[in-house]
Motif scaffolding. Structure first.
Motif, PDB file in Angstrom:
ATOM      1  N   ASP A  11       0.834  -1.209   0.000  1.00 55.87           N
ATOM      2  CA  ASP A  11       0.000   0.000   0.000  1.00 55.87           C
ATOM      3  C   ASP A  11       0.862   1.249   0.000  1.00 55.87           C
ATOM      4  N   TYR A  12       1.913   1.243   0.810  1.00 59.79           N
ATOM      5  CA  TYR A  12       2.797   2.409   0.901  1.00 59.79           C
ATOM      6  C   TYR A  12       3.476   2.695  -0.438  1.00 59.79           C
ATOM      7  N   VAL A  13       4.039   1.641  -1.041  1.00 58.99           N
ATOM      8  CA  VAL A  13       4.738   1.821  -2.313  1.00 58.99           C
ATOM      9  C   VAL A  13       3.777   2.323  -3.387  1.00 58.99           C
ATOM     10  N   ARG A  14       2.583   1.728  -3.453  1.00 52.82           N
ATOM     11  CA  ARG A  14       1.610   2.132  -4.453  1.00 52.82           C
ATOM     12  C   ARG A  14       1.236   3.607  -4.277  1.00 52.82           C
ATOM     13  N   GLU A  15       0.975   4.022  -3.048  1.00 51.04           N
ATOM     14  CA  GLU A  15       0.551   5.398  -2.787  1.00 51.04           C
ATOM     15  C   GLU A  15       1.665   6.389  -3.087  1.00 51.04           C
ATOM     16  N   GLU A  16       2.880   6.075  -2.630  1.00 46.18           N
ATOM     17  CA  GLU A  16       3.974   7.020  -2.814  1.00 46.18           C
ATOM     18  C   GLU A  16       4.415   7.105  -4.273  1.00 46.18           C
ATOM     19  N   PHE A  17       4.391   5.994  -5.002  1.00 44.72           N
ATOM     20  CA  PHE A  17       4.728   6.036  -6.421  1.00 44.72           C
ATOM     21  C   PHE A  17       3.716   6.870  -7.184  1.00 44.72           C
ATOM     22  N   ASN A  18       2.449   6.733  -6.851  1.00 43.85           N
ATOM     23  CA  ASN A  18       1.417   7.531  -7.514  1.00 43.85           C
ATOM     24  C   ASN A  18       1.600   9.003  -7.215  1.00 43.85           C
ATOM     25  N   ARG A  19       1.958   9.317  -5.969  1.00 45.23           N
ATOM     26  CA  ARG A  19       2.200  10.722  -5.620  1.00 45.23           C
ATOM     27  C   ARG A  19       3.404  11.264  -6.386  1.00 45.23           C
ATOM     28  N   ALA A  20       4.456  10.444  -6.484  1.00 38.50           N
ATOM     29  CA  ALA A  20       5.664  10.886  -7.208  1.00 38.50           C
ATOM     30  C   ALA A  20       5.346  11.112  -8.682  1.00 38.50           C
ATOM     31  N   ASP A  21       4.569  10.214  -9.282  1.00 39.83           N
ATOM     32  CA  ASP A  21       4.184  10.379 -10.693  1.00 39.83           C
ATOM     33  C   ASP A  21       3.373  11.651 -10.892  1.00 39.83           C
ATOM     34  N   ALA A  22       2.459  11.913  -9.952  1.00 40.85           N
ATOM     35  CA  ALA A  22       1.611  13.112 -10.057  1.00 40.85           C
ATOM     36  C   ALA A  22       2.452  14.370  -9.972  1.00 40.85           C
ATOM     37  N   LEU A  23       3.402  14.395  -9.043  1.00 35.12           N
ATOM     38  CA  LEU A  23       4.284  15.569  -8.903  1.00 35.12           C
ATOM     39  C   LEU A  23       5.132  15.764 -10.151  1.00 35.12           C
ATOM     40  N   GLU A  24       5.637  14.659 -10.706  1.00 35.63           N
ATOM     41  CA  GLU A  24       6.479  14.733 -11.895  1.00 35.63           C
ATOM     42  C   GLU A  24       5.682  15.269 -13.089  1.00 35.63           C
ATOM     43  N   ASN A  25       4.431  14.796 -13.226  1.00 36.07           N
ATOM     44  CA  ASN A  25       3.608  15.255 -14.350  1.00 36.07           C
ATOM     45  C   ASN A  25       3.228  16.718 -14.216  1.00 36.07           C
ATOM     46  N   GLU A  26       3.083  17.177 -12.975  1.00 38.02           N
ATOM     47  CA  GLU A  26       2.778  18.606 -12.772  1.00 38.02           C
ATOM     48  C   GLU A  26       3.949  19.487 -13.192  1.00 38.02           C
TER      49      GLU A  26
END
Length: 261
Positions: free
Chosen positions: A246-261
């Motif tokens: 759960d942690y890896v999934r959530e943090e990877f999604n957050r990192a992807d979102a920040l990168e796309n922004e």
């Protein structure tokens, strides 16, 4: 010593194309840096290359510089912040002929991109090019800064080479967007299964490890054998596994979102 697949890639595939618009997508370990060095050196010998820009992830920049010098005696400058600030003309892209730039250093700096747009290159190489990806959300394309940089780079050169061992993320529409960096006319519009039948054979080459051989015909890599091993988790292990997942999934999604922004 170059290997057979490296020679065929450069002399059988890339040097035949004028101008070059190509995706080199061989498996990891195939030596794509060596192929790039062979291509650069051959184009120089033929009088077809004076200015070359290599764009790669920051962690690979020094490795590119070292390998090109040690194996091909090619002296590339690293585009650092100090080089940008100390540039006599204010634009190092106009002063340096053989340059290695870090992907995010350029991709996140609008001022540096303005300087880049004033330049023109004989050859631009993008390593780990899958990072320059875009995705569809519904019918709308989500362009990243890296993808926009890829579009810009393709407009500034005669020869354009993308390199990645992972060209396809499993979504054909995203792959078509990625390939549009090489040919925007052919890959225009959202891919629809059963409607779009696009042959990319003239734009890319992909060789898997199992097909790579030495000159004597023996495999370059040992045979890979994968086995699935089943085992039972204890309650504590299962709980830990679930929480880490759960942690890896959530943090990877957050990192992807920040990168796309």
């Amino acid at each position: 010593q170059p290997l057979p697949h490296q020679i065929t890639a450069v002399y059988g595939e890339m040097l035949q194309r004028h101008p070059l618009r190509f995706l080199l997508a061989d498996d990891p370990g195939a030596g794509k840096t060596i192929m790039a060095g062979l291509l650069i050196r051959e184009l120089i010998i033929r009088g077809d290359l004076e200015r070359c820009l290599i764009v790669c992830p920051g962690s690979l920049a020094e490795q590119w510089q070292d390998e090109l010098y040690e194996k091909f005696n090619l002296r590339f400058d690293l585009l650092t912040r100090d080089k940008v600030e100390s540039s006599p003309s204010g634009n190092p892209f106009l002063e340096l002929n053989l340059v290695i730039a870090r992907l995010d250093h350029v991709g996140r700096n609008e001022e540096l991109q303005d300087k880049l747009r004033q330049s023109h290159w004989d050859l631009i190489i993008c390593d780990e090019a899958h990072k320059m990806s875009a995705s569809y959300f519904g019918n709308e394309v989500k362009y990243t800064k890296r993808y926009r940089l890829g579009q810009t780079l393709g407009e500034l050169c005669r020869h354009f080479l993308l390199m990645t061992a992972t060209p396809h993320n499993g979504k054909e529409s995203d792959f078509q967007l990625f390939m549009s960096l090489l040919d925007s006319d052919r890959f225009e519009g959202k891919y629809r299964d059963g409607v779009h039948q696009v042959d990319v054979g003239d734009l890319m080459r992909r060789m898997i490890k199992e097909k790579l051989v030495k000159f004597d015909g023996t495999p370059l890599f040992p045979e890979r054998k994968a086995y699935t091993v089943s085992y039972r988790l204890s309650d504590a292990e299962a709980a830990l596994y679930a929480r880490v997942t759960d942690y890896v999934r959530e943090e990877f999604n957050r990192a992807d979102a920040l990168e796309n922004e």
